[in-house]
Design a protein around this motif. Structure first.
Motif, PDB file in Angstrom:
ATOM      1  N   GLU A  85      -0.320 -70.460  21.658  1.00 57.14           N
ATOM      2  CA  GLU A  85      -1.390 -69.811  20.901  1.00 57.14           C
ATOM      3  C   GLU A  85      -1.600 -68.376  21.356  1.00 57.14           C
ATOM      4  OE1 GLU A  85      -3.087 -71.848  24.474  1.00 57.14           O
ATOM      5  OE2 GLU A  85      -1.625 -72.311  22.916  1.00 57.14           O
ATOM      6  N   VAL A  86      -1.423 -68.116  22.639  1.00 56.50           N
ATOM      7  CA  VAL A  86      -1.539 -66.740  23.123  1.00 56.50           C
ATOM      8  C   VAL A  86      -0.369 -65.909  22.619  1.00 56.50           C
ATOM      9  CG1 VAL A  86      -1.577 -65.272  25.174  1.00 56.50           C
ATOM     10  CG2 VAL A  86      -2.862 -67.412  25.162  1.00 56.50           C
ATOM     11  N   ARG A  87       0.823 -66.477  22.644  1.00 55.58           N
ATOM     12  CA  ARG A  87       1.991 -65.734  22.164  1.00 55.58           C
ATOM     13  C   ARG A  87       1.824 -65.359  20.698  1.00 55.58           C
ATOM     14  NH1 ARG A  87       5.672 -69.169  23.305  1.00 55.58           N
ATOM     15  NH2 ARG A  87       6.190 -70.081  21.279  1.00 55.58           N
ATOM     16  N   THR A  88       1.396 -66.303  19.879  1.00 58.82           N
ATOM     17  CA  THR A  88       1.233 -66.035  18.452  1.00 58.82           C
ATOM     18  C   THR A  88       0.192 -64.939  18.219  1.00 58.82           C
ATOM     19  OG1 THR A  88       1.815 -68.323  17.941  1.00 58.82           O
ATOM     20  CG2 THR A  88       0.651 -67.068  16.246  1.00 58.82           C
ATOM     21  N   ALA A  89      -0.939 -65.038  18.903  1.00 63.80           N
ATOM     22  CA  ALA A  89      -2.008 -64.059  18.694  1.00 63.80           C
ATOM     23  C   ALA A  89      -1.615 -62.683  19.205  1.00 63.80           C
ATOM     24  CB  ALA A  89      -3.285 -64.543  19.386  1.00 63.80           C
ATOM     25  N   LEU A  90      -0.967 -62.627  20.368  1.00 66.97           N
ATOM     26  CA  LEU A  90      -0.618 -61.331  20.954  1.00 66.97           C
ATOM     27  C   LEU A  90       0.466 -60.633  20.145  1.00 66.97           C
ATOM     28  CD1 LEU A  90      -1.031 -59.308  23.236  1.00 66.97           C
ATOM     29  CD2 LEU A  90       0.680 -60.552  24.558  1.00 66.97           C
ATOM     30  N   LEU A  91       1.483 -61.365  19.716  1.00 62.10           N
ATOM     31  CA  LEU A  91       2.528 -60.738  18.912  1.00 62.10           C
ATOM     32  C   LEU A  91       1.974 -60.236  17.582  1.00 62.10           C
ATOM     33  CD1 LEU A  91       5.532 -63.162  19.552  1.00 62.10           C
ATOM     34  CD2 LEU A  91       5.079 -60.941  20.600  1.00 62.10           C
TER      35      LEU A  91
END
Length: 834
Positions: A502-508
């Protein structure tokens, strides 16, 4: 076996043969050659300190320094000797005469010679002979005594060393470090370590400390003398001096430890082995040195010694603890379960408040080495310490435990204690927080099962721009090794993205939204940090930023081709997503404007609405305004299209500049609206600061049109009477060009027109009349002179037809003056030649 002994005594003043000699051998055992005696003699000489009374009392005599010496001779044999002051009685076997020596004392030296490979009895170390009662102060009866066996002293050398070590606590680490260096095989450079003590017995005690602390082979290399007045010329590795000789030793550039004076200010000794050894001595635990030598590692590695000390309950500093943790992490199978538990308990003690980043890193490595090999009850304290430091200490580079390290009650206790702190800090959007800190908090939150889902959008919105800013700052400050090296926070960031979908999706997604605003910064960041955006997310802008380095490398300077390739990498049409235009243009033309040809390509690649939405029309305006003089015609055509396509977006000086370009196009190819000169002046003023090439081309287009025979008279009148010095100067320059001169010589009608213009306004301001007069004389007159007579007649007729009979008379008069002038010059030349 029996060991050869040597006795040596000082010569009394006035004795026969005493002049220039320090003393003589009084007894020499078998096997000691004359050559060795010459080498031994300087080692046995004894120089009394200053201030010794003439007739010392027995207590004063006993207080005088004795030199206890251990030396290696040139043939590999060794010498152990004691040189001591003795009272001169005027008789006995040591006396060379009946006279009494100065001060009533002399010295006597007693030495034992050890052949190569032969140890002292009982395989004792040389320093252990220091307390032997068999050292003699007079030569035994008989010229050469029978060889005697020198037994070791009755008391072990370590007796009383604990108290001495405690009393010398401030000097311990530094002295032990130097003694260790002096004992190394290749380390000795001929400059001894100098120990300053009031009693030479204390120098021997220092050597006793070394004999316990150092490996035996090092101790046997450690040659020494406990007393000398000339340390600079000593061949020993360690020498003792009295306080009165410390200054001379220091002046000689020697390493001096003044242990008899005021305690040194606590320093920052980076020799972890020596500081650990000092703590062991102050803890009165010398047996730990023997235990440490049984552990694997280099002889003077700090790790084995530090592990042994911690397991025995000896408190160490942060460097010692880090050395112990690092050593144990590299050898997780070396320690048994008991000692492993003791080490972890010592490292995680709640009473420690001086832990450093180096220590935490070593503890993290130890946890990784023990996890899965030791019970959770052993590793849990390490895991708790690491995550507590990550939250409260701000150590962003700390290696964190895996998530399964916090299952059960231990994990719940740590989460309950640290969870509120983590959420409070993540919710803070005002204070400054580094990337490493944010990444660490997010990782620890997941590790402990702390739910921060509601905070994630705000955290990511702040983290994304911070990534770019910190990476750029590191590059500027030189904290990394160049543009292709990774920022310091990169490893932890990539682990975070790998751990938390979820962090990867939001940050990208956040970085993709940022990219159109500063695509160059995002591209540079992606060159240094390979983000994992190869999944199902569209991320068109990130994909373009990642594509541009390869496109630049393969396509070189063909920016149009690079632009096409980068745009294809987006996977979206600019008609569907206009912002990809902005990203592509920003990547390819980040620090410059496109050329006019490239701008035309961009303009034709998408609709005006797409460029309007992307904001890329401004780059096209820059291309038009920044065109060189050679590309003015193309730039003027581009300006015309931009003014039509973006009538409300373009304003200010940019609009004035484009209008000026459009006017240039009309002046050269069409029929511009009246008021040419005034429009040029007005638009140049509105376009300030106008590019020099644009101003020059505008002036050139205007005056070229004014020099054309079909220009309206009203425009010429306005130009002449405008009295603009810059415009008139441009007219003057253009009129003097070869193209105009050629037209004047070959076209009588054009010459007639120019004569009419250049004579028509004699009172038009201050600038035009002198320029017109100069053009008549310097440009038109040479052209008319070069014409045939019939062409001149045609010029005259044309002037009359287009003007008046008076104008034709004026031309004849002007031309006659020229002709008469030529005739006069010819006649004058002939007269001079006659």
């Amino acid at each position: 076996m029996s060991l050869a002994q040597v006795n040596y005594t000082s010569a009394a003043p006035g004795a026969e043969g005493s002049e220039g000699a320090a003393g003589r051998f009084t007894a020499v055992g078998a096997g000691v050659s004359s050559a060795l005696l010459a080498e031994i003699e300087p080692l046995l000489r004894h120089e009394l300190p200053g201030g010794v009374p003439d007739r010392p009392s027995d207590s004063e005599l006993r207080s005088l320094p004795q030199a206890f010496t251990y030396a290696v001779l040139s043939d590999g044999s060794r010498l152990v000797a004691r040189s001591a002051p003795v009272r001169d009685t005027g008789g006995g076997s040591d006396s060379a005469s009946g006279s009494v020596s100065r001060q009533g004392i002399r010295f006597h030296a007693h030495a034992v010679h050890l052949p190569p490979g032969v140890p002292l009895p009982g395989d004792r170390l040389p320093v252990e002979a220091w307390r032997s009662p068999l050292w003699v102060s007079t030569t035994p009866a008989g010229a050469i005594p029978d060889p005697l066996t020198l037994p070791p002293g009755p008391t072990a050398v370590s007796e009383g060393l604990d108290d001495f070590a405690v009393s010398r606590g401030p000097w311990l680490a530094a002295v032990l470090a130097d003694l260790r260096r002096a004992s190394e095989a290749e380390a000795f450079d001929g400059r001894p370590v100098v120990l300053v003590e009031r009693q030479c017995a204390d120098v021997a005690r220092w050597l006793g400390l070394a004999s316990v602390t150092l490996p035996r082979e090092g101790v046997e290399r450690l040659t020494f003398t406990t007393y000398t007045r000339r340390p600079g010329s000593s061949a020993s590795r360690v020498v003792g001096v009295l306080p009165e000789d410390a200054a001379a030793a220091r002046a000689a550039g020697l390493r001096v430890h003044e242990c008899a004076g005021q305690a040194p200010v606590a320093g920052t000794d980076d020799d972890v082995w020596a500081t650990t050894a000092a703590r062991i001595w102050r803890s009165r635990s010398p047996e730990l040195f023997r235990e440490a030598r049984e552990l694997p590692g280099e002889p003077f590695a700090a790790g084995p010694l530090a592990v042994t000390a911690l397991c025995a309950g000896v408190a160490l500093g942060p460097d010692g603890r880090a050395a112990a943790a690092g050593w144990a992490a590299d050898r997780p199978y070396t320690l048994d379960a008991k000692r492993t538990g003791q080490l972890v308990e010592a490292l995680t003690s709640p009473g420690i408040d001086d832990r450093t980043g180096l220590e935490f890193d070593a503890a993290g490595r130890l946890f990784g080495a023990l996890e899965g090999r030791s019970p959770a009850s052993v590793t849990a304290p390490l895991a708790a310490m690491l995550v507590t430091e990550a939250v409260r200490g701000g150590n962003g580079s700390l290696e964190l435990p895996r998530r399964d390290a916090f299952v059960g009650p231990e994990g719940a206790e740590v989460a309950g204690r640290l969870g509120p702190e983590i959420l409070t800090e993540l919710a803070d959007t005002v204070g400054s927080r580094s990337v490493a800190r944010t990444v660490q908090l997010l990782r620890v939150a997941r590790l402990l099962g702390v739910d921060g889902t509601d905070l994630l959008p705000g955290v990511v919105a702040r983290l994304a721009p911070a990534l770019l800013a910190e990476a750029a700052q590191e590059e500027v400050e030189g904290e990394d090794e160049g543009p292709e090296s990774t920022p310091a926070f990169a490893p932890a960031l990539l682990e975070l993205l790998d751990e938390q979908f979820e962090v990867r999706t939001a940050l990208l997604g956040a970085l993709d939204r940022i990219a159109p605003q500063d695509p160059g910064a995002v591209a540079r960041f992606l060159e240094r940090v390979t983000l994992p955006f190869t999944g199902t997310q569209a991320l068109p802008h990130l994909r373009m930023c990642a594509e541009v380095p390869g496109a630049m490398a393969t396509l070189g300077g063909d920016r149009a081709a690079v632009w096409h390739r980068v745009l294809r990498a987006a996977g979206l049409s600019p008609f569907a997503e206009p912002l990809v235009l902005r990203t592509a243009v920003g990547l390819v033309w980040e620090d410059r404007a496109p050329t006019v040809e490239e701008a035309r390509l961009l303009l034709d690649a998408a609709t005006s609405d797409s460029h309007r939405a992307a904001g890329t029309w401004a780059r096209l305006v820059d291309a038009a305004l920044g065109a060189s003089a050679a590309g003015t015609d193309e730039a003027a055509g581009l300006a015309h299209d931009l003014l039509r396509g973006y009538p409300t977006e373009i304003g200010g000086r940019e609009r004035a500049g484009l209008l000026l370009l459009d006017l240039i196009r009309e002046l050269r190819t069409g029929a511009p609206e009246p008021g040419w000169a005034e429009r040029v002046r007005t638009l140049c003023a509105r376009a300030e600061p106008v590019e020099p090439a644009l101003r020059e081309q505008a002036y050139a287009a205007l005056v070229e049109r004014l020099l054309a025979p079909d220009r309206p008279g009203a425009e010429l009148y306005d130009f002449v009477h405008g009295d603009d010095p810059d415009l008139i100067a441009a007219y003057d320059r253009t009129a003097r060009t070869e193209a105009v001169r050629t037209r004047l010589r070959t076209q009588p009608a054009y010459a007639a027109d120019c004569f009419t213009v250049w004579t028509a306004h004699p009172h038009a301001g201050r600038t035009w009349p002198p320029v017109a007069a100069a053009l008549l004389e310097e440009v038109l007159r040479p052209a008319v002179r070069a014409m045939a007579a019939e062409d001149v007649a045609e010029v005259e007729a044309t002037v009359g037809r287009t003007g008046s009979s008076g104008r034709a008379d004026a031309f004849r008069t002007w031309n006659r003056v020229s002709t008469l002038g030529r005739l006069g010059r010819r006649i004058a030349g002939r007269v001079r030649r006659g």
